[in-house]
Design a protein around this motif. Sequence first.
Motif, short mmCIF file in Angstrom:
data_model
loop_
_atom_site.label_atom_id
_atom_site.label_comp_id
_atom_site.label_asym_id
_atom_site.label_seq_id
_atom_site.Cartn_x
_atom_site.Cartn_y
_atom_site.Cartn_z
N MET A 14 -86.73 73.36 -9.89
CA MET A 14 -87.53 73.70 -8.69
C MET A 14 -88.63 74.68 -9.07
O MET A 14 -88.60 75.29 -10.15
CB MET A 14 -86.62 74.28 -7.61
N VAL A 15 -89.60 74.80 -8.11
CA VAL A 15 -90.71 75.75 -8.25
C VAL A 15 -90.73 76.63 -7.02
O VAL A 15 -90.60 76.15 -5.89
CB VAL A 15 -92.06 75.01 -8.39
N SER A 16 -90.91 77.92 -7.19
CA SER A 16 -90.92 78.87 -6.07
C SER A 16 -91.90 79.98 -6.37
O SER A 16 -92.29 80.20 -7.53
CB SER A 16 -89.52 79.45 -5.85
N GLU A 17 -92.31 80.68 -5.29
CA GLU A 17 -93.25 81.76 -5.46
C GLU A 17 -92.53 83.07 -5.68
O GLU A 17 -91.36 83.24 -5.31
CB GLU A 17 -94.17 81.87 -4.24
N GLN A 18 -93.24 83.97 -6.24
CA GLN A 18 -92.73 85.31 -6.49
C GLN A 18 -92.32 85.98 -5.19
O GLN A 18 -93.05 85.96 -4.21
CB GLN A 18 -93.81 86.11 -7.20
N PHE B 127 -78.85 84.04 -13.39
CA PHE B 127 -80.17 83.58 -12.96
C PHE B 127 -81.21 83.67 -14.07
O PHE B 127 -82.34 83.24 -13.86
CB PHE B 127 -80.61 84.39 -11.74
N GLY B 128 -80.88 84.23 -15.20
CA GLY B 128 -81.78 84.20 -16.34
C GLY B 128 -82.91 85.19 -16.31
O GLY B 128 -83.82 85.12 -17.16
N ASP B 129 -82.93 86.13 -15.33
CA ASP B 129 -84.01 87.12 -15.25
C ASP B 129 -83.53 88.52 -15.59
O ASP B 129 -84.24 89.50 -15.34
CB ASP B 129 -84.64 87.11 -13.86
N PHE C 219 -93.68 80.69 -17.84
CA PHE C 219 -92.69 79.66 -18.19
C PHE C 219 -91.47 79.84 -17.30
O PHE C 219 -91.24 80.90 -16.70
CB PHE C 219 -92.30 79.75 -19.68
N ALA C 220 -90.64 78.79 -17.23
CA ALA C 220 -89.57 78.73 -16.23
C ALA C 220 -88.37 79.57 -16.64
O ALA C 220 -88.10 79.79 -17.83
CB ALA C 220 -89.14 77.28 -16.04
N PHE C 221 -87.65 80.05 -15.62
CA PHE C 221 -86.36 80.70 -15.81
C PHE C 221 -85.28 79.62 -15.97
O PHE C 221 -85.45 78.48 -15.50
CB PHE C 221 -86.01 81.60 -14.63
N LEU D 114 -89.37 77.56 -11.96
CA LEU D 114 -90.67 78.12 -12.30
C LEU D 114 -91.12 79.01 -11.14
O LEU D 114 -91.25 78.55 -10.00
CB LEU D 114 -91.68 77.01 -12.55
N ILE D 115 -91.38 80.26 -11.40
CA ILE D 115 -91.83 81.22 -10.39
C ILE D 115 -93.32 81.47 -10.58
O ILE D 115 -93.76 81.88 -11.67
CB ILE D 115 -91.04 82.54 -10.50
#
Length: 545
Positions: free
Chosen positions: A385-389, A414-416, A444-446, A470-471
Amino acid sequence: MMRDMKPVTLLVLLLSGVAIGLVACGSKSFDSDEAFATAGAESSAFGPPGAPAPAPAAAAAAPAPPRALAPSAMPAPAAASKQSAGGTFGFGESEDSTSAGSNVSGVQLASQRRIIIRTVDMTLIVPDVIATLEDVSALAKRFEGWVVSSDRTLTHRGFISIRVPSDDLDAAIIELRDMAEKVESEISTSQDVTDEYVDLQSRLVNQQATEGALLKLLDRAETVEAALSVQRELTRVQEEIERIQGRVKFLEETSAFSLLNVRLELSPMDMEVDAGVDKTVSIRENVRLRATFEPPEGIEDFSFTWDFGDGSETYRSSRTAPTADEGTRVTATVNHQYYDVKDSPFIVEIEMTGSGDAGLVEGDDTLIVEVTELPVIQVFAGESMVSEQGDEVEFSGSFTRPEGLTDVTYKWDFGDGSSPDTGTVPEGITRVDVVHVYQDFRPFAFQPTLTISAVAEAGDIEAESALSVLITERPSWTVSGWDAGDSGRTAVRALSVVGIGLQAAGIWAAIFSPVWIVILVAAILVRRSMRGRRSTRNVVEPSDE
């Protein structure tokens, strides 16, 4: 004419005649069984003490040599006339007694007159090594034998070698077996020395006859040279006679008295060993095995063997260590893997031995290892998925739940770098839903990961699945196409560039400061010089006027 011959020549002729006569007599004396009996009659080493003298016919069968063995010179073993391992010895029989048994076949006669040397090696497990050594020594004396050697340097191990009459050998072996708790080994060997004995007797008679002839020659010697020559030959013959007599005596004693070599080992004490609890594992899973035991005082050296029950090579080691519990030790940990469930469950056994000043100890224990195939958990973390900050991201993962699983847990990473979300999955639930907010964006994506853990009968199970998130950067506030955020960032970046440039210029100025100082001093000096010249011109011009 005999008087005209030299003494040495006469001596050589006499010796040659004696040698020819001895060869003829020797080849004739031992061609029959009667000659064998006669040779035995001449040797006093055979026949028990107090036995009747040989018959006159046997004594007349061959002339008595000048140095015939006297009964006192070679004591005969007490059991020489008894039934031996190979049959009855007939060395004291006369020629008449031999001919009286002419109806006996030659094979039976040969069997009755065999000289057999028997040796028995035994290893016995006994409760008391010292006491058993004394009992074996007493046994030898009771059978009219003797102790050859003994060793009692260790409390848990000993050795004794005895000789007993050949006729009593079997009875002695039975008594030795009764002394032991266990007969570890028993090896009996026999050696037939009849041919050697007969050959020695023949050579002995010939040498004794030669000795008698030389003694007569020595009496007739007329010169010192002849006497010395005869004496040298006589000494050599007498040494050969003594050597043959020693060998004959050895064969007679070793055949009449058999040798018993007895090795004694202390029966080990029992030691408590605990192999651990039964285990259930999966294929190719490491099984950790470690045993505890309680050795008695005085036991310091240990060794143990693990048998895994699957036909693989056993594991042997001597590595042990004490524990916090006084008097308890543990073995080194052993890892093993099973590759098949076909013969499951497997019986695993450990055997331990120990030794020390207190003696020997041993112990063993077993445990059951059941090998099963682990159930498989399939996990699906979701679509990428893609999401905003700063927005909430909803994660919904699913998994399969085979029967028999317990303690099912999940973990969302969550990988962050934030703390993962963990929890327990209730019975019958196969979906895990969580929400997470990514505060930062990156190009780049989490990679968030869902991990499901559970406990099965065969062991622990773990499975995982990952997805990509991807944020993107959140847009800032804009008016008529003018983005305040972008403009501010651009200004900040420009000022940053200017500041960086000024900073670099200052650094380079500092680096080249000595050069600038030199240039500045040179410029000041040049300027002053030029001013001095102008002042001089102005002064000269008015004076000219």
